[in-house]
Structures are given as structure tokens and as C-alpha cells.
Design a protein around this motif. Structure first.
Motif, PDB file in Angstrom:
ATOM      1  N   GLN A  61      30.162 -14.083  28.308  1.00 50.04           N
ATOM      2  CA  GLN A  61      30.171 -12.618  28.244  1.00 50.04           C
ATOM      3  C   GLN A  61      29.282 -12.140  27.098  1.00 50.04           C
ATOM      4  OE1 GLN A  61      34.607 -12.310  28.237  1.00 50.04           O
ATOM      5  NE2 GLN A  61      34.295 -10.799  29.860  1.00 50.04           N
ATOM      6  N   TRP A  62      29.330 -12.838  25.973  1.00 41.32           N
ATOM      7  CA  TRP A  62      28.475 -12.503  24.831  1.00 41.32           C
ATOM      8  C   TRP A  62      27.026 -12.890  25.097  1.00 41.32           C
ATOM      9  CZ3 TRP A  62      29.977  -9.899  20.411  1.00 41.32           C
ATOM     10  CH2 TRP A  62      31.345  -9.600  20.327  1.00 41.32           C
ATOM     11  N   LEU A  87      12.544 -16.119  27.640  1.00 40.98           N
ATOM     12  CA  LEU A  87      13.170 -16.923  26.593  1.00 40.98           C
ATOM     13  C   LEU A  87      13.694 -16.060  25.456  1.00 40.98           C
ATOM     14  CD1 LEU A  87      10.726 -19.965  26.257  1.00 40.98           C
ATOM     15  CD2 LEU A  87      12.985 -19.939  27.323  1.00 40.98           C
ATOM     16  N   ALA A  88      13.039 -14.930  25.201  1.00 45.08           N
ATOM     17  CA  ALA A  88      13.406 -14.073  24.071  1.00 45.08           C
ATOM     18  C   ALA A  88      14.739 -13.358  24.275  1.00 45.08           C
ATOM     19  CB  ALA A  88      12.303 -13.042  23.822  1.00 45.08           C
ATOM     20  N   GLY A  89      15.317 -13.469  25.457  1.00 49.15           N
ATOM     21  CA  GLY A  89      16.581 -12.780  25.709  1.00 49.15           C
ATOM     22  C   GLY A  89      17.682 -13.187  24.746  1.00 49.15           C
ATOM     23  N   THR A  90      17.818 -14.499  24.533  1.00 44.55           N
ATOM     24  CA  THR A  90      18.876 -14.991  23.656  1.00 44.55           C
ATOM     25  C   THR A  90      18.517 -16.399  23.186  1.00 44.55           C
ATOM     26  OG1 THR A  90      21.307 -15.098  23.453  1.00 44.55           O
ATOM     27  CG2 THR A  90      20.349 -16.070  25.441  1.00 44.55           C
ATOM     28  N   ARG A 102      26.955  -2.848  18.871  1.00 50.46           N
ATOM     29  CA  ARG A 102      25.719  -3.619  19.010  1.00 50.46           C
ATOM     30  C   ARG A 102      25.547  -4.585  17.833  1.00 50.46           C
ATOM     31  NH1 ARG A 102      22.191  -6.099  22.189  1.00 50.46           N
ATOM     32  NH2 ARG A 102      20.007  -5.900  21.544  1.00 50.46           N
ATOM     33  N   ALA A 103      26.011  -4.170  16.659  1.00 44.41           N
ATOM     34  CA  ALA A 103      25.890  -5.025  15.479  1.00 44.41           C
ATOM     35  C   ALA A 103      26.626  -6.345  15.672  1.00 44.41           C
ATOM     36  CB  ALA A 103      26.425  -4.293  14.249  1.00 44.41           C
ATOM     37  N   GLN A 104      27.751  -6.335  16.375  1.00 42.58           N
ATOM     38  CA  GLN A 104      28.495  -7.570  16.613  1.00 42.58           C
ATOM     39  C   GLN A 104      27.753  -8.478  17.583  1.00 42.58           C
ATOM     40  OE1 GLN A 104      32.678  -7.280  17.522  1.00 42.58           O
ATOM     41  NE2 GLN A 104      33.025  -5.660  16.019  1.00 42.58           N
ATOM     42  N   VAL A 105      27.093  -7.877  18.562  1.00 43.82           N
ATOM     43  CA  VAL A 105      26.291  -8.668  19.503  1.00 43.82           C
ATOM     44  C   VAL A 105      25.140  -9.340  18.755  1.00 43.82           C
ATOM     45  CG1 VAL A 105      24.862  -8.603  21.581  1.00 43.82           C
ATOM     46  CG2 VAL A 105      26.913  -7.176  21.436  1.00 43.82           C
ATOM     47  N   LEU A 106      24.496  -8.604  17.857  1.00 47.18           N
ATOM     48  CA  LEU A 106      23.398  -9.167  17.070  1.00 47.18           C
ATOM     49  C   LEU A 106      23.897 -10.243  16.111  1.00 47.18           C
ATOM     50  CD1 LEU A 106      21.376  -5.913  16.315  1.00 47.18           C
ATOM     51  CD2 LEU A 106      20.898  -7.649  18.061  1.00 47.18           C
ATOM     52  N   ALA A 107      25.109 -10.075  15.586  1.00 50.24           N
ATOM     53  CA  ALA A 107      25.694 -11.099  14.722  1.00 50.24           C
ATOM     54  C   ALA A 107      25.961 -12.376  15.513  1.00 50.24           C
ATOM     55  CB  ALA A 107      26.986 -10.579  14.095  1.00 50.24           C
ATOM     56  N   TRP A 108      26.419 -12.214  16.758  1.00 47.21           N
ATOM     57  CA  TRP A 108      26.621 -13.373  17.639  1.00 47.21           C
ATOM     58  C   TRP A 108      25.279 -14.068  17.885  1.00 47.21           C
ATOM     59  CZ3 TRP A 108      24.623 -14.920  22.304  1.00 47.21           C
ATOM     60  CH2 TRP A 108      25.281 -15.956  22.966  1.00 47.21           C
ATOM     61  N   GLU A 109      24.236 -13.277  18.131  1.00 47.46           N
ATOM     62  CA  GLU A 109      22.905 -13.842  18.361  1.00 47.46           C
ATOM     63  C   GLU A 109      22.432 -14.635  17.136  1.00 47.46           C
ATOM     64  OE1 GLU A 109      18.261 -12.532  19.208  1.00 47.46           O
ATOM     65  OE2 GLU A 109      19.835 -11.006  19.259  1.00 47.46           O
ATOM     66  N   GLU A 152      21.408 -11.367  25.991  1.00 46.26           N
ATOM     67  CA  GLU A 152      20.152 -11.500  26.735  1.00 46.26           C
ATOM     68  C   GLU A 152      19.735 -10.203  27.407  1.00 46.26           C
ATOM     69  OE1 GLU A 152      20.080 -14.340  29.930  1.00 46.26           O
ATOM     70  OE2 GLU A 152      22.002 -13.675  30.748  1.00 46.26           O
ATOM     71  N   PHE A 153      20.668  -9.522  28.075  1.00 43.28           N
ATOM     72  CA  PHE A 153      20.276  -8.293  28.756  1.00 43.28           C
ATOM     73  C   PHE A 153      20.059  -7.151  27.776  1.00 43.28           C
ATOM     74  CE2 PHE A 153      21.264 -10.510  32.600  1.00 43.28           C
ATOM     75  CZ  PHE A 153      20.461  -9.897  33.551  1.00 43.28           C
TER      76      PHE A 153
END
Length: 246
Positions: free
Chosen positions: A223-224, A122-125, A16-23, A229-230
């Protein structure tokens, strides 16, 4: 609720940390596009800056700001779809939650659409610029699709499954699905997000259909986008209560 979300892309579990880093990386890109200087590298603060700026601009301001991008991307999307002759490439990301049910999440998502809670959508991503429900029930979206350099403008009709090409996975009893069209009505692709309860939580198989001739980096990046967003929407649905904040 102590909710954990596991992300799976191409069969590989992504922390999850990598997804948040992408965000966070995307947040910095979008803030620059919106003419805002980041005041911190803290993700929570970046999210607030994005929310504030998008609320100030409003939908008309967003459309005006992105008008040149959309003037290029809209005809390109239609041309790509037409030259693909209905053939599609599939973009898939899976999420597995530790708690909650698929029914609860879908009810939250549908309520957001019904009451036109744009702020929650909008807050998804960061790459979401506009997600509003029109009078005919279609969802009008302006977003950057994954690895694309340009924002896209399209409508999703969740009552229309006519041109979807992805097969239904019958091991998933629930879905959010619809055709994505240009403003002129050309079918650009669509979504088939499927859900099932699993263990103490649920699994989401998130799928976006793109025209066959779409650039590979758009698929990889999206994919990211889906994971972001989800993942954030699921956290909002179970940690924040109802879409109106209650």
C-alpha cells in the motif's frame, strides 16, 4: 504547477511527508543492496544516487546482482499462486490530486511504456529495479513488492484481463489493468488501477491483486509502495512535462 497529492490507505489520510519518509527508508535499504554508501540523508540526493547506480548497472547488471533472490522468489511466487487456486487478496491505495486530469496522467504513463522510458518508471520508488517494455508490448518488472524481503520478477500484459478477480468500479471510467505472470506463464495476480476526474484534479484507486496465500505484511507494505510510486509518477507527469524530459 502547484500540485498537491492526498494519500488514503484503509480509509485514513496519510500526510505526503510520511510517504516521503517511507521512500527515504526504502532508499537506504536499496542503496545498501546495490552496494552504495549514502552520501546524505536528503531524499533528493538519495534519489540521484539510486538513479546513478541503476543506470551504471543496467538491466543485465541488476539481474546478475539479484540472481540469488530471484532464484528463490520466482518459484515461491508460482507455488503461492498455484496453492491459492485463483483466489486473491486485494491491495488498495487511493490518491487524490489537486490539479490535472486522469486522461493526462494515463497518457503520460502509456507514453512512458510505449517509448520504453525505463528511467521514468524506475524513479517511481526505490524498490523498482527494472521496468522495461518488451517487443510483445508486455511490461517486464523486477521490484520488491511492499513488505517482501525479496525482489520479484514478473511480466504485466495490459491487453490481458482474463484472470483478474477484482470487480470493476463503474464510478471510475478509466483504468490501467493487466494480468501479472511469471516467466513460465503462470498467472500470479494483476493490477486494476482505476481513475476518475474529481473537482479540479483526479482520484486514483490503485489496486493490486495478490494470491490468497500472500503474507499480510506484503499487502500492508505494498500500500505504501503504491503511494510512493504513483505519487512520484504523478508529480513527474505534471511537473516535468513529457516522459522524455521535454
Amino acid at each position: 504547477m502547484n500540485l498537491e497529492i492526498k494519500t488514503i490507505i484503509n480509509g485514513k489520510e496519510i500526510p505526503r511527508a510520511q510517504v516521503l519518509a517511507w521512500e527515504k527508508k526504502r532508499a537506504l535499504v536499496v542503496l545498501k543492496k546495490l552496494g552504495v554508501k549514502p552520501v546524505s540523508d536528503d531524499l533528493a540526493i538519495l534519489r540521484q544516487q539510486l538513479d546513478d547506480r541503476k543506470q551504471v548497472l543496467g538491466n543485465e547488471g541488476i539481474l546478475k546482482l539479484l540472481r540469488w533472490e530471484l532464484a528463490v522468489s520466482n518459484p515461491m511466487a508460482v507455488l503461492t499462486a498455484r496453492l491459492s487456486f485463483g483466489f486473491r487478496r486485494l491491495c488498495i491505495t487511493e490518491l487524490v490530486t489537486s490539479q490535472g486530469t486522469a486522461e493526462q496522467f494515463i497518457a503520460w504513463f502509456n507514453e512512458c511504456a510505449q517509448i520504453n522510458n525505463e528511467r521514468a518508471m524506475l524513479a517511481g520508488t526505490p524498490d523498482h529495479y527494472m521496468i522495461r517494455t518488451n517487443a510483445d508490448g508486455s511490461q517486464e518488472v523486477v521490484e520488491t513488492n511492499g513488505g517482501s524481503p525479496l525482489a520479484a520478477h514478473f511480466l504485466i500484459d495490459y491487453e490481458d484481463l482474463s484472470s483478474l478477480r477484482s470487480p470493476i468500479d463503474h464510478t471510475y471510467p478509466l483504468q490501467i489493468a493487466g494480468v501479472a505472470r511469471s516467466a513460465s506463464g503462470v498467472a500470479l495476480g494483476g493490477v486494476r488501477h482505476q481513475f476518475r476526474n474529481e473537482g479540479s484534479g483526479f482520484r486514483a484507486r490503485l489496486l493490486v491483486e495478490y494470491p490468497l496465500l500472500i503474507l499480510p505484511q506484503v499487502l500492508k507494505g505494498h500500500q505504501w509502495h503504491l503511494a510512493s510510486e504513483f505519487g512520484n509518477w504523478i508529480e513527474a507527469a505534471f511537473n516535468q512535462g513529457q516522459p522524455d524530459g521535454r
